[in-house]
Design a protein around this motif. Structure first.
Motif, PDB file in Angstrom:
ATOM      1  N   GLN A  49       0.832  -1.212   0.000  1.00 43.93           N
ATOM      2  CA  GLN A  49       0.000   0.000   0.000  1.00 43.93           C
ATOM      3  C   GLN A  49       0.865   1.260   0.000  1.00 43.93           C
ATOM      4  O   GLN A  49       0.508   2.268  -0.619  1.00 43.93           O
ATOM      5  N   SER A  50       1.997   1.211   0.689  1.00 44.30           N
ATOM      6  CA  SER A  50       2.901   2.358   0.680  1.00 44.30           C
ATOM      7  C   SER A  50       3.362   2.675  -0.733  1.00 44.30           C
ATOM      8  O   SER A  50       3.408   3.840  -1.151  1.00 44.30           O
ATOM      9  N   MET A  51       3.698   1.641  -1.504  1.00 44.18           N
ATOM     10  CA  MET A  51       4.149   1.857  -2.881  1.00 44.18           C
ATOM     11  C   MET A  51       3.019   2.369  -3.760  1.00 44.18           C
ATOM     12  O   MET A  51       3.230   3.228  -4.623  1.00 44.18           O
ATOM     13  N   LEU A  52       1.789   1.880  -3.506  1.00 43.14           N
ATOM     14  CA  LEU A  52       0.645   2.355  -4.282  1.00 43.14           C
ATOM     15  C   LEU A  52       0.349   3.833  -4.013  1.00 43.14           C
ATOM     16  O   LEU A  52      -0.188   4.530  -4.867  1.00 43.14           O
ATOM     17  N   ALA A  53       0.708   4.310  -2.838  1.00 40.72           N
ATOM     18  CA  ALA A  53       0.418   5.699  -2.470  1.00 40.72           C
ATOM     19  C   ALA A  53       1.341   6.696  -3.150  1.00 40.72           C
ATOM     20  O   ALA A  53       1.047   7.895  -3.202  1.00 40.72           O
ATOM     21  N   LEU A  54       2.473   6.222  -3.692  1.00 41.33           N
ATOM     22  CA  LEU A  54       3.511   7.129  -4.183  1.00 41.33           C
ATOM     23  C   LEU A  54       3.237   7.663  -5.590  1.00 41.33           C
ATOM     24  O   LEU A  54       2.640   6.992  -6.429  1.00 41.33           O
ATOM     25  N   ARG A  55       3.765   8.848  -5.829  1.00 41.78           N
ATOM     26  CA  ARG A  55       3.870   9.368  -7.190  1.00 41.78           C
ATOM     27  C   ARG A  55       5.042   8.671  -7.886  1.00 41.78           C
ATOM     28  O   ARG A  55       5.909   8.081  -7.224  1.00 41.78           O
ATOM     29  N   PRO A  56       5.121   8.743  -9.216  1.00 39.88           N
ATOM     30  CA  PRO A  56       6.332   8.268  -9.886  1.00 39.88           C
ATOM     31  C   PRO A  56       7.557   9.029  -9.360  1.00 39.88           C
ATOM     32  O   PRO A  56       7.532  10.252  -9.239  1.00 39.88           O
ATOM     33  N   ALA A 101       8.543  -9.477   2.582  1.00 45.44           N
ATOM     34  CA  ALA A 101       7.395  -8.968   1.843  1.00 45.44           C
ATOM     35  C   ALA A 101       7.520  -9.352   0.374  1.00 45.44           C
ATOM     36  O   ALA A 101       8.621  -9.486  -0.178  1.00 45.44           O
ATOM     37  N   SER A 102       6.358  -9.534  -0.277  1.00 46.35           N
ATOM     38  CA  SER A 102       6.312  -9.778  -1.706  1.00 46.35           C
ATOM     39  C   SER A 102       6.053  -8.440  -2.405  1.00 46.35           C
ATOM     40  O   SER A 102       5.071  -7.760  -2.115  1.00 46.35           O
ATOM     41  N   LEU A 103       6.940  -8.049  -3.314  1.00 45.90           N
ATOM     42  CA  LEU A 103       6.843  -6.745  -3.958  1.00 45.90           C
ATOM     43  C   LEU A 103       6.625  -6.884  -5.454  1.00 45.90           C
ATOM     44  O   LEU A 103       7.105  -7.830  -6.082  1.00 45.90           O
ATOM     45  N   ASN A 104       5.926  -5.901  -6.025  1.00 45.92           N
ATOM     46  CA  ASN A 104       5.772  -5.806  -7.470  1.00 45.92           C
ATOM     47  C   ASN A 104       6.974  -5.022  -7.996  1.00 45.92           C
ATOM     48  O   ASN A 104       6.946  -3.802  -8.077  1.00 45.92           O
ATOM     49  N   LEU A 105       8.026  -5.737  -8.318  1.00 42.87           N
ATOM     50  CA  LEU A 105       9.255  -5.072  -8.732  1.00 42.87           C
ATOM     51  C   LEU A 105       9.092  -4.353 -10.066  1.00 42.87           C
ATOM     52  O   LEU A 105       9.732  -3.318 -10.308  1.00 42.87           O
ATOM     53  N   GLY A 106       8.229  -4.886 -10.917  1.00 44.31           N
ATOM     54  CA  GLY A 106       7.992  -4.227 -12.202  1.00 44.31           C
ATOM     55  C   GLY A 106       7.430  -2.834 -12.012  1.00 44.31           C
ATOM     56  O   GLY A 106       7.869  -1.874 -12.672  1.00 44.31           O
ATOM     57  N   ALA A 107       6.473  -2.704 -11.087  1.00 37.43           N
ATOM     58  CA  ALA A 107       5.889  -1.387 -10.823  1.00 37.43           C
ATOM     59  C   ALA A 107       6.911  -0.449 -10.206  1.00 37.43           C
ATOM     60  O   ALA A 107       6.944   0.750 -10.503  1.00 37.43           O
ATOM     61  N   VAL A 137      10.153  -0.485 -10.728  1.00 38.73           N
ATOM     62  CA  VAL A 137      11.061  -0.048 -11.786  1.00 38.73           C
ATOM     63  C   VAL A 137      10.367   0.941 -12.715  1.00 38.73           C
ATOM     64  O   VAL A 137      10.906   2.016 -13.036  1.00 38.73           O
ATOM     65  N   ALA A 138       9.156   0.606 -13.152  1.00 34.08           N
ATOM     66  CA  ALA A 138       8.444   1.443 -14.112  1.00 34.08           C
ATOM     67  C   ALA A 138       8.151   2.832 -13.557  1.00 34.08           C
ATOM     68  O   ALA A 138       8.125   3.818 -14.311  1.00 34.08           O
ATOM     69  N   ASN A 139       7.936   2.919 -12.248  1.00 36.86           N
ATOM     70  CA  ASN A 139       7.608   4.206 -11.629  1.00 36.86           C
ATOM     71  C   ASN A 139       8.789   4.849 -10.908  1.00 36.86           C
ATOM     72  O   ASN A 139       8.616   5.845 -10.206  1.00 36.86           O
TER      73      ASN A 139
END
Length: 337
Positions: A245-252, A267-273, A275-277
């Motif tokens: 949720q912390s990562m979802l809250a961020l701007r690029p 923790a399981s992270l969406n590494l693609g997101a 990197v992309a952001n």
């Protein structure tokens, strides 16, 4: 001569004892401090349960890293302090500045070396700092770990600017200090908590937006919506349960300052997101003495007053640790010595 100290006899809160031990004296390069107050951190619960393994003393350890008191004796070679100076401990007794190293990080109090939950403590001159005049002993004792961790996240690493958006989690010591420092920088503050009563306290401190993360499990998306493109910085204390949720809250290009892992260390992270952001994950290991001095000047200038909760006598340190573990507190749980 002897003094009273809170000692971890073996892992477990029930094995913390307040008993007499020899009173120290000031040796070369040290100052003898009459400790007046201490404060507790989540880390102290880990230490009490032996959670740092070989990196801590499992028995005979004087507890707690954070305290304040007055200098009563100076050792040979100590010129920058005077008897009677009001000082607080440094979390790391020998990390003056520069990058972290294994040797510097090993000088943390109340793990491999004794802490400050005692009536007198001989501390290296490099391991103490004068405290702002407007603070009480109890308030000054909250600064070494929680306040400096928050300062490192918001200012030293975060470089927060006026108009940016900061998200904090919960109502513990680091989160409240981060809120206070963010507001002092002119940032917009979004605070989260699981309790409406705690959210009301966060509103009193100055939060511009509030989110109950129990009512809104996808609070990251909510925080992002409230801040337009997303938050510039999220202060993450949860780890496994909150990092997504912390990562979802961020701007690029935004940053998660990871200062704790109270819900789990993997923790399981969406590494693609990530990197992309262009998201940055910044671990925060409290901070060094140079940052500590900068923080003290800011606390003094802005007349920041730490938020404290229950204050226990040293004899009741077991009760203080249990109260901290209950999660009922808002701000810092403290000890009067």
């Amino acid at each position: 001569m002897t003094m009273q100290a809170a000692i971890l006899e073996s892992p477990g809160i029930e094995n913390v004892r307040v008993r007499a031990i020899p009173m120290p004296t000031a040796g070369p390069g040290t100052a003898l401090v009459r400790m007046r107050a201490a404060s507790l951190n989540y880390r102290d619960l880990v230490v009490v349960n032996g959670g740092f393994g070989s990196r801590q003393k499992q028995s005979g350890l004087v507890l707690l890293s954070d305290g304040a008191g007055e200098i009563v004796e100076l050792g040979e070679g100590v010129c920058e302090f005077n008897i009677g100076d009001r000082v607080a401990s440094c979390f790391y007794e020998d990390w003056a500045g520069g990058r972290p190293t294994a040797a510097r990080l090993a000088t943390a109090l109340a793990a491999g070396r004794d802490g400050i939950a005692c009536e007198y403590r001989a501390l290296a001159a490099t391991g103490i700092m004068r405290v702002p005049d407007h603070l009480s002993w109890i308030e000054a004792a909250t600064l070494p770990c929680s306040a400096l961790t928050a300062w490192s996240a918001v200012v030293a690493h975060g470089a927060t600017k006026a108009g940016e958006t900061i998200v904090t989690q919960g109502s513990g010591g680091v989160s409240l200090f981060a809120a206070q420092f963010a507001l002092a920088c002119g940032a917009r503050l979004i605070s989260t908590s699981s309790s409406e009563a705690k959210l009301a306290r966060l509103k009193e401190i100055g939060a511009h937006e509030l989110i109950n993360y129990r009512a809104e499990p996808e609070w990251g998306r909510r925080a992002r919506a409230l801040s337009g493109e997303g938050a510039d910085l999220v202060i993450d204390i949860g780890g496994r349960a909150t990092l997504k949720q912390s990562m979802l809250a961020l701007r690029p290009g935004g940053t998660v300052a990871l200062i704790g892992a109270v819900s789990g260390q993997r923790a399981s992270l969406n590494l693609g997101a990530a990197v992309a952001n262009s998201i940055r994950l910044q671990g925060i290991a409290v901070g060094h003495r140079e940052s500590y001095a900068e923080m003290m000047r800011a606390v003094s200038f802005h007349k920041i007053r730490p938020v404290t909760d229950e204050v226990f006598p040293l004899a009741d340190i077991q009760a203080a640790l249990r109260f901290l573990a209950s999660g009922q507190h808002v701000g810092k749980v403290c000890i009067e010595i």
